[in-house]
Design an enzyme around this catalytic site. Structure first.
Site, PDB file in Angstrom:
ATOM      1  N   GLY A  11      39.639  42.278  35.808  1.00 37.27           N
ATOM      2  CA  GLY A  11      41.061  41.815  35.865  1.00 37.27           C
ATOM      3  C   GLY A  11      40.939  40.326  35.720  1.00 37.27           C
ATOM      4  N   ASP A  25      39.632  38.142  36.825  1.00 35.60           N
ATOM      5  CA  ASP A  25      38.237  37.724  37.350  1.00 35.60           C
ATOM      6  C   ASP A  25      37.546  37.696  35.804  1.00 35.60           C
ATOM      7  OD1 ASP A  25      35.752  36.010  38.446  1.00 35.60           O
ATOM      8  OD2 ASP A  25      35.808  37.798  39.051  1.00 35.60           O
ATOM      9  N   SER A  84      44.916  40.314  45.301  1.00 30.99           N
ATOM     10  CA  SER A  84      44.174  41.097  45.381  1.00 30.99           C
ATOM     11  C   SER A  84      45.425  42.739  45.199  1.00 30.99           C
ATOM     12  CB  SER A  84      44.241  40.745  47.390  1.00 30.99           C
ATOM     13  OG  SER A  84      42.835  40.371  47.513  1.00 30.99           O
ATOM     14  N   GLY A 135      45.576  44.437  42.416  1.00 29.12           N
ATOM     15  CA  GLY A 135      44.582  44.589  41.251  1.00 29.12           C
ATOM     16  C   GLY A 135      44.206  46.017  41.679  1.00 29.12           C
TER      17      GLY A 135
HETATM   18  N1  AR6 Z   1      46.811  36.882  33.793  1.00 28.11           N
HETATM   19  C1  AR6 Z   1      47.138  36.956  34.973  1.00 28.11           C
HETATM   20  N2  AR6 Z   1      47.081  37.968  35.546  1.00 28.11           N
HETATM   21  C2  AR6 Z   1      46.867  39.010  35.488  1.00 28.11           C
HETATM   22  C3  AR6 Z   1      45.245  38.463  34.614  1.00 28.11           C
HETATM   23  C4  AR6 Z   1      45.315  37.440  33.534  1.00 28.11           C
HETATM   24  N3  AR6 Z   1      45.272  37.478  32.005  1.00 28.11           N
HETATM   25  N4  AR6 Z   1      44.684  39.887  33.863  1.00 28.11           N
HETATM   26  C5  AR6 Z   1      44.797  40.840  34.803  1.00 28.11           C
HETATM   27  N5  AR6 Z   1      45.976  39.829  36.048  1.00 28.11           N
HETATM   28  P1  AR6 Z   1      42.412  41.445  40.361  1.00 28.11           P
HETATM   29  P2  AR6 Z   1      41.846  41.727  42.345  1.00 28.11           P
HETATM   30  C6  AR6 Z   1      47.118  40.480  37.252  1.00 28.11           C
HETATM   31  O1  AR6 Z   1      42.272  43.038  39.474  1.00 28.11           O
HETATM   32  O2  AR6 Z   1      42.595  42.734  42.945  1.00 28.11           O
HETATM   33  C7  AR6 Z   1      38.020  41.399  39.330  1.00 28.11           C
HETATM   34  O3  AR6 Z   1      36.470  42.771  38.836  1.00 28.11           O
HETATM   35  C8  AR6 Z   1      46.647  41.798  37.910  1.00 28.11           C
HETATM   36  O4  AR6 Z   1      47.502  42.870  37.050  1.00 28.11           O
HETATM   37  O5  AR6 Z   1      42.624  41.157  38.763  1.00 28.11           O
HETATM   38  O6  AR6 Z   1      42.301  40.401  43.785  1.00 28.11           O
HETATM   39  C9  AR6 Z   1      36.861  40.556  40.373  1.00 28.11           C
HETATM   40  O7  AR6 Z   1      35.363  40.250  40.173  1.00 28.11           O
HETATM   41  C10 AR6 Z   1      46.356  41.647  39.144  1.00 28.11           C
HETATM   42  O8  AR6 Z   1      47.861  41.789  39.579  1.00 28.11           O
HETATM   43  O9  AR6 Z   1      42.714  41.085  41.026  1.00 28.11           O
HETATM   44  C11 AR6 Z   1      36.922  41.275  41.576  1.00 28.11           C
HETATM   45  O10 AR6 Z   1      36.050  42.205  41.496  1.00 28.11           O
HETATM   46  C12 AR6 Z   1      46.314  40.505  39.433  1.00 28.11           C
HETATM   47  O11 AR6 Z   1      46.100  39.865  38.647  1.00 28.11           O
HETATM   48  C13 AR6 Z   1      38.539  41.713  41.714  1.00 28.11           C
HETATM   49  O12 AR6 Z   1      38.645  42.256  40.544  1.00 28.11           O
HETATM   50  C14 AR6 Z   1      44.436  40.901  40.016  1.00 28.11           C
HETATM   51  O13 AR6 Z   1      44.526  42.045  39.592  1.00 28.11           O
HETATM   52  C15 AR6 Z   1      39.426  41.361  42.718  1.00 28.11           C
HETATM   53  O14 AR6 Z   1      40.559  42.735  42.814  1.00 28.11           O
END
Ligand code: AR6
Length: 171
Positions: free
Chosen positions: A32, A34, A117, A119
């Site tokens: 994601g 991160d 959170s 995603g």
């Molecule tokens: N720019 C902005 N938003 C983004 C980007 C980007 N480049 N890429 C994804 N998103 P997530 P979580 C959005 O899954 O749910 C990781 O493996 C995405 O569409 O990134 O907090 C960490 O290491 C969604 O709306 O984070 C943890 O293990 C939002 O960012 C876990 O994921 C958050 O999605 C954290 O899960």
């Protein structure tokens, strides 16, 4: 007064004082947003993260931004959604509050939050957006130095949810 706004963008491209990372408790990278932040910042980021000793859910830690246009990254660990009765709303609110505390301590004036959170961690976005907007609005009321806070959404659908939540809170 500071206005909160939502945009659709890749958070790694934003030139601000800090961007927020939705990390996991190891702080050593993941998928994601991160993964995108670690790729864009380059390998020095994980070196600094290794020294931080991880991060608990709801807490936040600050690093430099390295190759990102943003000067700093504030890493926070959102709650995994387990149905909503396991303290998820308080933990999510605590993420936003702790990020803002670190930003204030460093006198940062411009920030962007991803949708923490919602995603991989599965938090329903309508609920998470309300927590995000309410918590940040309440907290920045005391932070006179803050100039810009962006909610950075990754899709048009997510942006529509955040825009609706901002309208709801401003009413
Ligand atoms: N720019 C902005 N938003 C983004 C980007 C980007 N480049 N890429 C994804 N998103 P997530 P979580 C959005 O899954 O749910 C990781 O493996 C995405 O569409 O990134 O907090 C960490 O290491 C969604 O709306 O984070 C943890 O293990 C939002 O960012 C876990 O994921 C958050 O999605 C954290 O899960």
């Amino acid at each position: 007064m500071l206005k909160l706004h939502a945009i659709r963008a890749d958070i790694t491209k934003l030139k601000l004082d800090a961007i927020i990372n939705a990390a996991n408790s190891s702080l050593l990278g993941g998928g994601g947003v991160d993964g995108a932040i670690h790729r864009a910042a380059g390998p020095d980021l994980v070196h600094e993260c290794r020294l931080l000793g991880g991060c608990k859910t709801g807490q936040a830690k600050l690093t430099k931004g390295y190759r990102l246009p943003a000067a700093y990254i504030i890493h926070t660990v959102g709650p995994v959604w387990r149905g909503g009765e396991q303290g998820e709303p308080d933990l999510l609110a605590s993420c936003y509050r702790n990020c803002l505390k670190l930003a204030a301590a460093k006198q940062l004036r411009s920030l962007a939050f991803p949708s923490i959170s919602t995603g991989i961690y599965g938090y329903p976005i309508e609920l998470a957006a309300r927590v995000a907007i309410k918590t940040v609005s309440a907290e920045v009321a005391d932070q006179a130095d803050m100039e810009e806070i962006i909610f950075c959404c990754f899709s048009d659908a997510d942006l529509a949810v955040y825009e609706a939540a901002i309208r709801e809170v401003n009413q």
